[in-house]
Design an enzyme around this catalytic site. Structure first.
Site: not given
Ligand code: BTN
Length: 319
Positions: A116, A181, A314
């Site tokens: 994100r 996380k 936060r």
């Molecule tokens: C976050 O930042 O919390 C979201 C992370 C999402 C990661 C997943 S892994 C599978 C899919 N492909 C990606 O490039 N991102 C999501």
């Protein structure tokens, strides 16, 4: 190199001579490939004189056949890659090329995993889950409202069914154990959100990872929490099965059907927080979520709802 890996994946000793014969290469070429495996895929290989080479533990790779034959799985086709830039990016490319939906893209590792707010998602080989389900949405905005929160709830439930204790959510869709996380979710969309569009539900779960110096926030993994190696093929099957069920419920009833359960799972209910969007910040106390999945904050005695993919939450020091 991956052929050598498939010979070693049973976690047993193999002599350099046997490996060389199987691959049709010299023992010194085997040695070179072993070094590449260690450095490129971050695997530990034991080398014992007189016995040969073995992986530190058996390697269970993703396997579309195994996933599709798992009783929990939804009838969604699965495409597995050894390496891809991002399963979300690949899902969107496949949708653009006319691949019928829904379908799932998986990878053993991502070279440009997306998180994100433009962040990178660290994606080491064969340790975690990089999962993207691609759907076609025809019902306009209502079908998208709260969708990412529903995905978070599904991931949380599946992890909890696989014995991860004390797993909860942080708005909008982080899956945490205490303040660490364990999974993240990134929804990406192409087309017209008010009419017909494709949405990719990108899910990253820290599954068997036990160490990394690359993640810049507190993290944990299913294995760190349960002490046991997790079968990623079964995890994929459970995720798809649960997603299929809950997406139908979301399609019929909207996010309102999930609101209470979501608030019960929210680890930051009642906490004092700052909501940050770029350079601006709002302070308040978390009341919960509204029927559209927006965050409800009490700001100086007045309730206000907030939504948007670029927001981040936060805890405040006085929380
Ligand atoms: C976050 O930042 O919390 C979201 C992370 C999402 C990661 C997943 S892994 C599978 C899919 N492909 C990606 O490039 N991102 C999501």
């Amino acid at each position: 190199m991956l052929k050598l890996l498939s010979l070693l994946r049973d976690g047993r000793f193999h002599s350099g001579e046997d490996l060389g014969t199987a691959l049709g290469i010299s023992r010194s070429a085997v040695w070179k490939q072993l070094q590449n495996l260690e450095s490129e895929l971050n695997l530990t290989i034991y080398k014992v004189r007189g016995r040969g080479y073995k992986l530190s533990e058996p390697l269970h790779l993703l396997d579309a056949q195994v996933i599709l034959s798992d009783a929990s799985h939804a009838p969604w086709p699965v495409f597995v890659h050894e390496e891809i830039d991002s399963t979300n990016a690949e899902g969107l490319r496949m949708a653009a090329q006319g691949q019928p939906t829904p379908f799932v893209v998986l990878a053993e590792r991502q070279s440009a995993g997306r998180g994100r707010r433009g962040r990178q998602w660290i994606s080491p080989f064969a340790e975690n889950l990089y999962y993207s389900a691609v759907l076609r949405i025809e019902g306009g905005m209502r079908q998208l409202e709260g969708l990412s929160l529903v995905v978070g709830l599904v991931v949380m439930r599946v992890l909890s069914n696989l014995n991860v204790k004390h797993v909860g959510l942080k708005w909008p869709n982080d899956v945490l154990v205490a303040d660490r996380k364990v999974a993240g979710i990134l929804l990406e969309l192409v087309g017209d959100p008010a009419d017909v569009c494709h949405v990719v539900l990108g899910i990253g779960v820290n599954v068997n990872m036990q160490s990394t110096d690359q993640v810049d926030q507190p993290w944990t993994s299913m294995r760190c929490e349960t002490g046991a190696l997790v079968d990623r093929n079964h995890l994929v099957a459970m995720l798809s099965g649960e997603l299929e069920r809950e997406l139908k419920r979301h399609q019929t009833h909207g996010f309102a059907a999930f609101q209470v359960e979501w608030e019960q799972a929210h680890l930051w209910q009642g906490r004092s927080v700052s909501l940050i969007a770029g350079a601006s910040r709002v302070d308040g106390v978390v009341k919960g979520v509204d029927v559209h999945g927006g965050l409800r904050l009490d700001i100086d005695g007045k309730e206000k709802s907030f939504s948007g993919g670029e927001l981040s939450l936060r805890l405040r020091d006085d929380s």
